[in-house]
Design a protein around this motif. Structure first.
Motif, mmCIF file in Angstrom:
data_model
loop_
_atom_site.group_PDB
_atom_site.id
_atom_site.type_symbol
_atom_site.label_atom_id
_atom_site.label_comp_id
_atom_site.label_asym_id
_atom_site.label_seq_id
_atom_site.Cartn_x
_atom_site.Cartn_y
_atom_site.Cartn_z
ATOM 1 N N MET A 1 3.804 37.861 5.974
ATOM 2 C CA MET A 1 4.870 37.410 5.094
ATOM 3 C C MET A 1 6.042 36.835 5.897
ATOM 4 O O MET A 1 6.589 35.808 5.526
ATOM 5 N N ASP A 2 6.425 37.505 6.985
ATOM 6 C CA ASP A 2 7.529 37.011 7.808
ATOM 7 C C ASP A 2 7.198 35.654 8.408
ATOM 8 O O ASP A 2 8.070 34.794 8.530
ATOM 9 N N ASP A 3 5.931 35.463 8.779
ATOM 10 C CA ASP A 3 5.512 34.205 9.373
ATOM 11 C C ASP A 3 5.675 33.052 8.385
ATOM 12 O O ASP A 3 6.158 31.981 8.735
ATOM 13 N N VAL A 4 5.275 33.280 7.134
ATOM 14 C CA VAL A 4 5.381 32.252 6.106
ATOM 15 C C VAL A 4 6.857 31.941 5.837
ATOM 16 O O VAL A 4 7.263 30.776 5.765
ATOM 17 N N LEU A 5 7.656 32.970 5.696
ATOM 18 C CA LEU A 5 9.085 32.770 5.459
ATOM 19 C C LEU A 5 9.739 32.043 6.638
ATOM 20 O O LEU A 5 10.565 31.155 6.455
ATOM 21 N N GLY A 6 9.327 32.401 7.825
ATOM 22 C CA GLY A 6 9.848 31.734 9.022
ATOM 23 C C GLY A 6 9.533 30.251 9.030
ATOM 24 O O GLY A 6 10.376 29.413 9.369
ATOM 25 N N ARG A 7 8.319 29.900 8.639
ATOM 26 C CA ARG A 7 7.924 28.489 8.605
ATOM 27 C C ARG A 7 8.684 27.721 7.513
ATOM 28 O O ARG A 7 9.063 26.578 7.710
ATOM 29 N N VAL A 8 8.909 28.364 6.383
ATOM 30 C CA VAL A 8 9.684 27.732 5.314
ATOM 31 C C VAL A 8 11.116 27.489 5.791
ATOM 32 O O VAL A 8 11.686 26.404 5.585
ATOM 33 N N LEU A 9 11.699 28.489 6.431
ATOM 34 C CA LEU A 9 13.056 28.332 6.946
ATOM 35 C C LEU A 9 13.127 27.249 8.018
ATOM 36 O O LEU A 9 14.108 26.505 8.100
ATOM 37 N N LEU A 10 12.088 27.138 8.826
ATOM 38 C CA LEU A 10 12.044 26.085 9.830
ATOM 39 C C LEU A 10 12.024 24.714 9.171
ATOM 40 O O LEU A 10 12.734 23.798 9.580
ATOM 41 N N ARG A 11 11.249 24.558 8.125
ATOM 42 C CA ARG A 11 11.203 23.280 7.405
ATOM 43 C C ARG A 11 12.565 22.944 6.795
ATOM 44 O O ARG A 11 12.997 21.798 6.830
ATOM 45 N N VAL A 12 13.220 23.939 6.251
ATOM 46 C CA VAL A 12 14.557 23.721 5.693
ATOM 47 C C VAL A 12 15.521 23.286 6.797
ATOM 48 O O VAL A 12 16.307 22.350 6.622
ATOM 49 N N ALA A 13 15.451 23.943 7.938
ATOM 50 C CA ALA A 13 16.325 23.595 9.057
ATOM 51 C C ALA A 13 16.067 22.169 9.530
ATOM 52 O O ALA A 13 17.010 21.421 9.819
#
Length: 77
Positions: A1-13
């Motif tokens: 779950m953290d990995d998916v959230l991390g990737r989403v946050l990276l895309r937002v950044a």
């Protein structure tokens, strides 16, 4: 779950970075800065103070005040 959230946050950044660093965003920020500069000058702030506070030359500030459209084109180039 953290990995998916991390990737989403990276895309937002990445999206935010591209939006803030784009030429269009830079042009809009300069346009707003120049308009604020002209308004301050119309309300009595001297060119010397504007230039010193913005870190611009007095001749450039006078140019922006005198011919805003031409200054905007030159800044974009």
């Amino acid at each position: 779950m953290d990995d998916v959230l991390g990737r989403v946050l990276l895309r937002v950044a990445v999206l935010l970075h591209r939006a803030a660093a784009s030429r269009e965003a830079t042009r809009r920020l300069r346009q707003r800065r120049n308009e604020a500069l002209r308004r301050a000058h119309r309300r009595g702030v001297p060119v010397e103070v504007l230039a010193a506070r913005l870190g611009l030359t007095q001749s450039w500030v006078r140019y922006v005040i005198r011919d805003p459209e031409k200054a905007a084109v030159e800044e974009a180039a």
